[in-house]
Design a protein around this motif. Structure first.
Motif, PDB file in Angstrom:
ATOM      1  N   ARG A  73       0.843  -1.203   0.000  1.00  0.00           N
ATOM      2  CA  ARG A  73       0.000   0.000   0.000  1.00  0.00           C
ATOM      3  C   ARG A  73       0.873   1.246   0.000  1.00  0.00           C
ATOM      4  O   ARG A  73       0.603   2.219  -0.696  1.00  0.00           O
ATOM      5  CB  ARG A  73      -0.929   0.020   1.230  1.00  0.00           C
ATOM      6  CG  ARG A  73      -2.051  -0.971   1.176  1.00  0.00           C
ATOM      7  CD  ARG A  73      -2.997  -0.713   0.023  1.00  0.00           C
ATOM      8  NE  ARG A  73      -3.780   0.497   0.199  1.00  0.00           N
ATOM      9  CZ  ARG A  73      -4.131   1.316  -0.803  1.00  0.00           C
ATOM     10  NH1 ARG A  73      -3.747   1.059  -2.038  1.00  0.00           N
ATOM     11  NH2 ARG A  73      -4.853   2.382  -0.573  1.00  0.00           N
TER      12      ARG A  73
ATOM     13  N   LYS B 134      -2.834  -1.232  -5.181  1.00  0.00           N
ATOM     14  CA  LYS B 134      -4.047  -1.831  -4.612  1.00  0.00           C
ATOM     15  C   LYS B 134      -3.717  -3.290  -4.293  1.00  0.00           C
ATOM     16  O   LYS B 134      -3.019  -3.956  -5.058  1.00  0.00           O
ATOM     17  CB  LYS B 134      -5.206  -1.788  -5.620  1.00  0.00           C
ATOM     18  CG  LYS B 134      -5.911  -0.430  -5.691  1.00  0.00           C
ATOM     19  CD  LYS B 134      -6.970  -0.437  -6.776  1.00  0.00           C
ATOM     20  CE  LYS B 134      -8.220  -1.220  -6.376  1.00  0.00           C
ATOM     21  NZ  LYS B 134      -9.210  -1.282  -7.484  1.00  0.00           N
TER      22      LYS B 134
ATOM     23  N   ASP C 261      -9.096  -0.041   5.020  1.00  0.00           N
ATOM     24  CA  ASP C 261      -8.463   0.611   3.868  1.00  0.00           C
ATOM     25  C   ASP C 261      -9.191   0.216   2.573  1.00  0.00           C
ATOM     26  O   ASP C 261      -9.231  -0.957   2.222  1.00  0.00           O
ATOM     27  CB  ASP C 261      -6.998   0.152   3.826  1.00  0.00           C
ATOM     28  CG  ASP C 261      -6.227   0.774   2.672  1.00  0.00           C
ATOM     29  OD1 ASP C 261      -6.855   1.316   1.740  1.00  0.00           O
ATOM     30  OD2 ASP C 261      -4.986   0.713   2.709  1.00  0.00           O
TER      31      ASP C 261
ATOM     32  N   GLY D 215      -8.341   0.495  -0.368  1.00  0.00           N
ATOM     33  CA  GLY D 215      -7.417  -0.014  -1.393  1.00  0.00           C
ATOM     34  C   GLY D 215      -7.030  -1.465  -1.173  1.00  0.00           C
ATOM     35  O   GLY D 215      -6.197  -2.011  -1.882  1.00  0.00           O
TER      36      GLY D 215
ATOM     37  N   TYR E 169      -6.413  -4.983  -8.916  1.00  0.00           N
ATOM     38  CA  TYR E 169      -5.555  -5.173  -7.743  1.00  0.00           C
ATOM     39  C   TYR E 169      -4.183  -5.609  -8.247  1.00  0.00           C
ATOM     40  O   TYR E 169      -4.058  -6.631  -8.912  1.00  0.00           O
ATOM     41  CB  TYR E 169      -6.165  -6.191  -6.770  1.00  0.00           C
ATOM     42  CG  TYR E 169      -7.404  -5.632  -6.111  1.00  0.00           C
ATOM     43  CD1 TYR E 169      -7.321  -4.943  -4.904  1.00  0.00           C
ATOM     44  CD2 TYR E 169      -8.649  -5.718  -6.739  1.00  0.00           C
ATOM     45  CE1 TYR E 169      -8.451  -4.382  -4.320  1.00  0.00           C
ATOM     46  CE2 TYR E 169      -9.783  -5.155  -6.165  1.00  0.00           C
ATOM     47  CZ  TYR E 169      -9.675  -4.492  -4.955  1.00  0.00           C
ATOM     48  OH  TYR E 169     -10.801  -3.936  -4.402  1.00  0.00           O
TER      49      TYR E 169
END
Ligand SMILES: Nc1nc2c(ncn2[C@@H]2O[C@H](COP(=O)(O)OP(=O)(O)OP(=O)(O)O)[C@@H](O)[C@H]2O)c(=O)[nH]1
Ligand SMILES: [Mg+2]
Length: 316
Positions: free
Chosen positions: A71, A76, A106, A108, A139
């Motif tokens: 992160r 991602k 989070d 993300g 991702y």
């Protein structure tokens, strides 16, 4: 939501659609095949890292720290924790939620636990589908955690671009890991809980084992020491993972070979699941159990039972 709505939203990176798509994949619902066919062309961008090792080695803690590290690099991150079918699994999902506490809030980061649910196979296939969905949803780093205690788990990590085997100081765990047959699949080794005694000895044993072991790609797996709970060694682990990726990328034949092996396994998994499902669907209610009891009591033999099932479960 129709399958095509789900696909549009997955490709737009919407977490709720990702969750839905993974549920379809897990259930093997009719929509799943459509969703998977539509997302597959958009996959192949993510770095998939498999993390395996003995129960309690600190995999989830390590995954949490690694995800935070990724992160920080602006990626991602998708995390798939494969809920082990082993008796060690007590409370794994809740435990993972707590252990991965830095991540749950989070946006993300997408975290999902996949369960075996005691069905006949299909977990490797469903996990592969989940990875593909996360990949298509953008991702960039996908981490798959499994306990290295069975063939299913080994099959799952083999689908990763890079496999990390987590060991802890102390003889017992190492022997267990070797027995589980996971040593051969480690592209990177992490000796976690390096705050404990016996790190050097474990490192020596591991080095010895790696020198006698032989790999088709001639890669020497790096060994990194980590203390996941103290967030130590995570950049080293990340660098070791990247180094294997760079090694693969520098060698087209190896890279292509690995991709083909993964593709072959995906097809075989899917085929096995489909054929098994179709064969069992031909049996009447309770028939599988009856045949099982007959074989257990030595009244029948498994070969003729399978032959019968293949013929459609009519005779016998
Ligand atoms: N001393 C020490 N403890 C650690 C370290 N990493 C993890 N632990 C602890 O080890 C225990 C197990 O950690 P987990 O991250 O759940 O291990 P796991 O391998 O995911 O466990 P399973 O998924 O159940 O197999 C927890 O109590 C952690 O706090 C470490 O580097 N040092
Ligand atoms: Mg865990």
């Amino acid at each position: 939501m129709t399958a095509s709505d789900i696909v549009d939203r997955v490709l737009a990176g919407q977490p709720r659609a990702v969750a839905r798509a993974i549920t379809h994949a897990e259930n093997g619902s009719p929509a799943a095949a459509d969703v998977m066919s539509a997302v597959y062309p958009r996959t192949g961008q993510a770095l998939v890292v498999g993390i395996t090792g003995s129960p309690g080695a600190g995999k989830s803690t390590l995954v949490d720290r690694l995800a935070v590290h990724y992160r920080g690099a602006g990626h991602k991150v998708g995390v798939i924790a494969v809920d082990p079918s082993s008796p060690f699994s007590g409370g794994a999902i809740l435990g993972d939620r707590i252990r991965m506490k830095s991540l749950v809030t989070d946006p993300g980061v997408f975290i999902r636990s996949m369960a075996t649910r005691g069905n006949l196979g299909g977990l490797a296939r469903a996990t592969g589908d989940a990875v593909a969905i996360l990949d298509a949803a953008g991702y960039e780093r996908i981490v798959v955690e499994t306990v290295g205690v069975g063939q299913d788990e080994v099959d799952i990590v083999k689908m990763a671009d890079v496999c990390v085997v987590v060991l802890v100081p102390g003889m017992g765990d190492d022997v267990q890991a070797i027995k589980a047959g996971i040593m051969e699949i480690g592209d990177v080794f992490a000796i976690n809980k390096a705050d404990r005694d016996g790190v050097l000895r474990t490192e020596k044993e591991l080095e010895n084992m790696l020198t006698i072991g032989h790999r088709d790609d001639a890669w020497s797996p790096p060994i990194v020491k980590t203390v996941a709970t103290a967030d130590q060694g995570i950049p080293d682990l990340s660098a070791a993972i990247d180094s294997y990726l760079a090694f693969l990328e520098a060698n087209d034949t190896l890279r292509a070979g690995r991709r083909e092996r993964i593709a072959a396994q995906r097809i075989v998994d899917l085929l096995r699941e489909r054929l098994l499902g179709e064969a069992l669907a031909r049996l009447g209610p309770g028939e599988f159990e009856r045949l099982t009891s007959a074989v257990a009591a030595r009244e029948r033999d498994p070969h003729s039972v399978v032959a019968e099932i293949m013929r459609g479960g009519q005779d016998g």
